[in-house]
Design a protein around this motif. Structure first.
Motif, short mmCIF file in Angstrom:
data_model
loop_
_atom_site.label_atom_id
_atom_site.label_comp_id
_atom_site.label_asym_id
_atom_site.label_seq_id
_atom_site.Cartn_x
_atom_site.Cartn_y
_atom_site.Cartn_z
N ARG A 183 -21.20 43.81 30.11
CA ARG A 183 -21.33 44.15 28.69
C ARG A 183 -22.05 45.48 28.57
O ARG A 183 -23.07 45.70 29.22
CB ARG A 183 -22.11 43.06 27.94
CG ARG A 183 -22.19 43.30 26.44
CD ARG A 183 -22.85 42.11 25.75
NE ARG A 183 -24.25 41.98 26.12
CZ ARG A 183 -25.25 42.65 25.51
NH1 ARG A 183 -24.98 43.51 24.54
NH2 ARG A 183 -26.49 42.48 25.89
N LYS A 184 -21.50 46.36 27.76
CA LYS A 184 -22.17 47.64 27.52
C LYS A 184 -23.35 47.42 26.58
O LYS A 184 -23.24 46.73 25.58
CB LYS A 184 -21.20 48.65 26.89
CG LYS A 184 -20.12 49.12 27.83
CD LYS A 184 -19.30 50.24 27.24
CE LYS A 184 -18.41 49.74 26.13
NZ LYS A 184 -17.49 50.81 25.64
N LYS A 185 -24.47 48.02 26.92
CA LYS A 185 -25.64 47.92 26.06
C LYS A 185 -25.41 48.74 24.79
O LYS A 185 -24.83 49.84 24.84
CB LYS A 185 -26.89 48.43 26.78
CG LYS A 185 -27.33 47.56 27.94
CD LYS A 185 -28.55 48.16 28.62
CE LYS A 185 -28.97 47.32 29.82
NZ LYS A 185 -30.09 47.95 30.57
N LYS A 186 -25.89 48.24 23.68
CA LYS A 186 -25.79 49.01 22.44
C LYS A 186 -26.65 50.25 22.49
O LYS A 186 -26.33 51.28 21.93
CB LYS A 186 -26.18 48.13 21.24
CG LYS A 186 -25.22 46.98 20.97
CD LYS A 186 -25.64 46.18 19.75
CE LYS A 186 -24.67 45.03 19.49
NZ LYS A 186 -25.08 44.23 18.31
N GLN A 187 -27.77 50.13 23.14
CA GLN A 187 -28.68 51.27 23.25
C GLN A 187 -29.41 51.16 24.57
O GLN A 187 -29.95 50.11 24.91
CB GLN A 187 -29.70 51.29 22.11
CG GLN A 187 -30.62 52.50 22.15
CD GLN A 187 -31.56 52.53 20.96
OE1 GLN A 187 -31.54 51.62 20.14
NE2 GLN A 187 -32.38 53.54 20.87
N VAL A 188 -29.37 52.24 25.34
CA VAL A 188 -30.07 52.24 26.62
C VAL A 188 -31.52 52.56 26.35
O VAL A 188 -31.85 53.62 25.84
CB VAL A 188 -29.46 53.29 27.59
CG1 VAL A 188 -30.22 53.30 28.90
CG2 VAL A 188 -27.99 52.97 27.82
N VAL A 189 -32.40 51.63 26.70
CA VAL A 189 -33.81 51.80 26.38
C VAL A 189 -34.58 52.49 27.50
O VAL A 189 -35.70 52.93 27.31
CB VAL A 189 -34.47 50.43 26.10
CG1 VAL A 189 -33.86 49.80 24.88
CG2 VAL A 189 -34.34 49.49 27.30
N VAL A 190 -33.96 52.58 28.66
CA VAL A 190 -34.67 53.20 29.77
C VAL A 190 -34.63 54.70 29.59
O VAL A 190 -33.56 55.30 29.48
CB VAL A 190 -34.01 52.82 31.12
CG1 VAL A 190 -34.71 53.54 32.26
CG2 VAL A 190 -34.07 51.32 31.31
#
Length: 454
Positions: free
Chosen positions: A251-258
């Motif tokens: 699943r693609k993340k909605k927002q990459v937090v790293v």
């Protein structure tokens, strides 16, 4: 049915370093040698640099064509530190001797290329105190890189965050399914997964799946979920109590937090663009560390446009000019570096803007530089007067020279095709070749006595 992660061709000057890795090269199973995580990251950087260079070419390069890049830039792009320099040299030389089986993950595809060398040749040489790497590939790899039918999109900055070989190998496989409607990889045997994520030849480290899962796979899944743009989940398929096949849900993340590392990888192609402008890699990296990579990338494009404008005087010190552009942008003076520039008719290119005194400005040239500029102008006039056949021979020689130096890009090829042969890097090369032919190697040095063009 699996969907291809396809799209339009990726521009050479992307904001991020993205490799379009052919599906045939998704799975790399070693048949000799042992590869480290750093070694695999460096290899992906090399593939990216080569693909960018190939995108700029109008035709397939000759079989002996060698790509090149500064070693320091390659290390930075891979997320490696300067302490890895010695090991990197060893990895590069070993890649020439490593053999691999390249596989696709598609059902029924299996091994695509068997027993291939990762590199045909690799050379490490010293240029002006810096280590440069030159390398070549087997023709099949070059053809796949230049025009992949299907590919996985790999962001090198994301790969640079991963710490283990298993994490990198598993992420690349899962990234190939990023846009697959099913959100699932193919089902493969536990032995297949063991070989696919192993840094050693196939079969040499196969263990009971339960042990491999606990020692490598779970850790790789956790790192991918924490450090990349994907979230993956392992799905086991059993016969009785035994796990026989495995696949992963993606699943693609909605927002990459790293966030980006404080000192993250630098795009080796950006370093190469700086080199073409006459800016050493160490100086450009210093600017990137002091300011911001995206800002430096933006101003490199400005400088490239400025250098290619034949209506303006030459930039004497590209590094100082670039540094002034970057510093003044950060200070809010975004018009610095272009104000007061005038076209050949004496009109302002852009309205006068207030700016600090250190910004490069057009000035009267010293007598020696004025002489060189006059000689260049004289040579340009002579080139303009050549017959079409003479011009073509001169262009072909210039393109051949730039190709051998690894400097042939889309801009140069377009200028040559359009007959715009006196501007930018192509123009400088054409002028130099003509000057050496007519006046000898000291064509741009004023004689102590005699006429201007004696």
């Amino acid at each position: 049915m699996e969907s291809a992660s396809q799209g339009s061709a990726v521009p050479a000057e992307k904001a991020t370093a993205e490799l379009r890795k052919p599906h045939e090269m998704t799975v790399m199973v070693l048949t000799s040698g042992r590869m480290t995580a750093t070694g695999r990251k460096i290899y992906e950087v090399m593939l990216h640099i080569s693909q960018v260079r190939l995108d700029a070419m109008n035709a397939m390069p000759p079989a002996d064509y060698m790509f090149e890049a500064p070693l320091a830039a390659m290390l930075r792009s891979s997320g490696a530190s300067e302490n890895d320099r010695t090991d990197a040299k060893r990895y590069l030389k070993e890649m020439r001797d490593f053999t691999v089986d390249w596989e696709s993950t598609a059902p029924g595809d299996g091994v695509k290329w068997q027993g291939f060398s990762m590199l045909s040749e690799v050379i490490i040489e010293l240029r002006n105190g810096e280590n440069w790497v030159r390398w070549s590939y087997p023709p099949t790899i070059i053809a796949a890189l230049r025009d992949p039918a299907r590919w996985a999109r790999l962001d090198l900055e994301v790969i640079a965050r991963l710490s283990s070989y298993a994490s990198i190998a598993l992420y690349e496989i899962c990234a190939r399914y990023r846009d697959n409607p099913s959100g699932l990889t193919s089902r493969k045997s536990t032995a297949w997964w063991s070989d696919a994520i192993s840094p050693t030849p196939a079969g040499t480290e196969r263990r009971e799946w339960r042990k491999l899962k606990n020692e490598r796979v779970k850790k790789a899944v956790a790192e991918i979920n924490a450090a990349t743009d994907l979230e993956i989940e392992m799905i086991e398929h059993k016969q009785g109590r035994a796990v026989v096949e495995v696949q992963f849900a993606i699943r693609k993340k909605k927002q990459v937090v790293v966030g980006r590392r404080a000192k993250g990888p630098i795009d080796a192609h950006l370093i190469r663009r700086g080199e073409l402008l006459g800016i050493r890699a160490a100086k450009l990296e210093g600017l990137i560390e002091e300011f911001d990579e995206e800002l430096v990338r933006e101003k490199v494009a400005v400088l490239e446009s400025r250098v290619g404008n034949s209506k303006l005087s030459d930039v004497d010190n590209p590094y100082s000019y670039l540094r002034s552009l970057v510093r003044n942008h950060q200070q809010g003076d975004i018009t610095a570096g272009v104000a007061e520039e005038k076209d050949s008719g004496g009109q302002d290119v852009q309205a006068e803007a207030s700016r600090p005194s250190e910004v490069p400005t057009p000035r009267l040239l010293p007598p020696e530089e004025e002489w060189v500029q006059q000689r260049r102008d004289e040579i340009r006039q002579r080139i303009q007067a050549l017959s079409p056949d003479q011009k073509k021979a001169l262009i072909d020689e210039a393109l051949s020279h730039l190709g051998r130096q690894g400097l042939l890009n889309a801009v140069v090829s377009r200028r040559a095709a359009q007959g715009d042969i006196l501007h930018g890097m192509l123009g400088a090369t054409v002028v130099r070749i003509y000057g050496e032919r007519e006046y000898g190697p000291d064509w741009n040095k004023k004689a102590p006595e005699g006429d201007l063009f004696s």
